[in-house]
Design an enzyme around this catalytic site. Sequence first.
Site, PDB file in Angstrom:
ATOM      1  N   TYR A 151       0.828  -1.208   0.000  1.00  0.00           N
ATOM      2  CA  TYR A 151       0.000   0.000   0.000  1.00  0.00           C
ATOM      3  C   TYR A 151       0.870   1.270   0.000  1.00  0.00           C
ATOM      4  CZ  TYR A 151      -3.008   3.783   1.584  1.00  0.00           C
ATOM      5  OH  TYR A 151      -3.652   4.986   1.693  1.00  0.00           O
ATOM      6  N   GLU A 322     -13.977  -1.224   6.365  1.00  0.00           N
ATOM      7  CA  GLU A 322     -13.995   0.133   5.807  1.00  0.00           C
ATOM      8  C   GLU A 322     -15.287   0.277   5.011  1.00  0.00           C
ATOM      9  OE1 GLU A 322     -10.236   1.727   4.241  1.00  0.00           O
ATOM     10  OE2 GLU A 322     -11.320   2.237   2.404  1.00  0.00           O
TER      11      GLU A 322
HETATM   12  C1  3EB Z   1      -7.721   6.041   6.111  1.00  0.00           C
HETATM   13  O1  3EB Z   1      -8.605   6.696   6.643  1.00  0.00           O
HETATM   14  C2  3EB Z   1      -8.118   4.678   5.601  1.00  0.00           C
HETATM   15  O2  3EB Z   1      -5.207   5.677  -0.066  1.00  0.00           O
HETATM   16  O3  3EB Z   1      -6.828   6.300  -1.368  1.00  0.00           O
HETATM   17  C3  3EB Z   1      -9.209   5.337   2.891  1.00  0.00           C
HETATM   18  C4  3EB Z   1      -9.601   5.910   1.675  1.00  0.00           C
HETATM   19  C5  3EB Z   1      -7.896   4.947   3.062  1.00  0.00           C
HETATM   20  C6  3EB Z   1      -8.681   6.080   0.638  1.00  0.00           C
HETATM   21  C7  3EB Z   1      -6.403   5.894  -0.278  1.00  0.00           C
HETATM   22  C8  3EB Z   1      -6.987   5.111   2.015  1.00  0.00           C
HETATM   23  C9  3EB Z   1      -7.363   5.674   0.820  1.00  0.00           C
HETATM   24  O4  3EB Z   1      -6.563   6.434   6.009  1.00  0.00           O
HETATM   25  C10 3EB Z   1      -7.452   4.314   4.349  1.00  0.00           C
END
Ligand code: 3EB
Length: 329
Positions: A151, A322
């Site tokens: 990631y 999520e």
């Molecule tokens: C967060 O709140 C959870 O890397 O595009 C949520 C939505 C999250 C989008 C992205 C990552 C992304 O950090 C992770």
Amino acid sequence: MVQGCEIAAAQAVEYRAPRVSYRSMQAAAALAEPGMLAVIGFGAGQADRDDPRWLTLALEPFDAPAPLECWEVDGDVVAGRDGAIRWSRGGGWLFASLGLDETEHGGAASTAERAYAALSEFVAQQPERHVLRVWNYLTAINDGDGDAERYKQFCNGRARSMGAFGDGFPAATAIGYHDHHPRLQVYLLAGRRPGRRVENPRQLSAWRYPRQYGPTPPSFARAMRLPGGDALAISGTAAVIGHASAHRDDLLAQLEETLANLEALLASAGMPAGFDTHSPLKAYVRHPADARVVRDFFRQRLPGVPALLLHGDICRRELLVEIDGWRYA
Ligand code: 3EB
């Protein structure tokens, strides 16, 4: 008087957002409906189709048979291809998708860089050049340790070519699938006019996350009020408070915290409180054994809300669930 009302109504729908819904029907029938901008099928069993509006996501649904996700717009829809990009447009909106095999592009970071370079170059040439919402799905998102985690590699590569999107970060989702073959799938919604970015007062903006979460903070806004104002595109939302993950190993507490974040987002966007029968939400669930609890949570806390539960990994290992989706005014 009557005439005045008609004019007001016409202005209110002058730039109407795509309506996203989950529908139980055959893909061919969905694609044959007028104004169908995109149709998404879930799970490995979905057939390929030539139609650029058809997208399959290899995330297994917990309900069988899973519905299709349909995006409907006002007006005629045309579709085509530009290199590896599949696109469709109608009603002032553009849908574009791209799937890349990482083995051809040298890993998660350079694949993300390539994908975003191609998409931003394409979108910049279209009348709908404002990227509002992006979805990212990549294989084994949590593989690798520390800064080598896939990631974080993806975030590095995305940031290298995301700048070309121009006017700030879109709302986004980034989720891992359980395929074995490393690949990245990205799709987006763009519009003729910019939207309004929305942040969550309970959460630090992701692009300000401190170094511990990786060398490049994630490039996304928490939500996007679409131009026209009638819809809020909600980014992937989890049990993050400030920048920290909350409620490690506690699924129900993570769900409650996620819902509190979603409600705070609605308030900060100026949308009506709560979710209704026209607010489709997706829940990405890390462990299949948790799906039943997530389903019960939706029944009790979000009754009547269309919910699609998918098996997917969240970008932080400690996060179990999520949620992303849509709220219409
Ligand atoms: C967060 O709140 C959870 O890397 O595009 C949520 C939505 C999250 C989008 C992205 C990552 C992304 O950090 C992770």
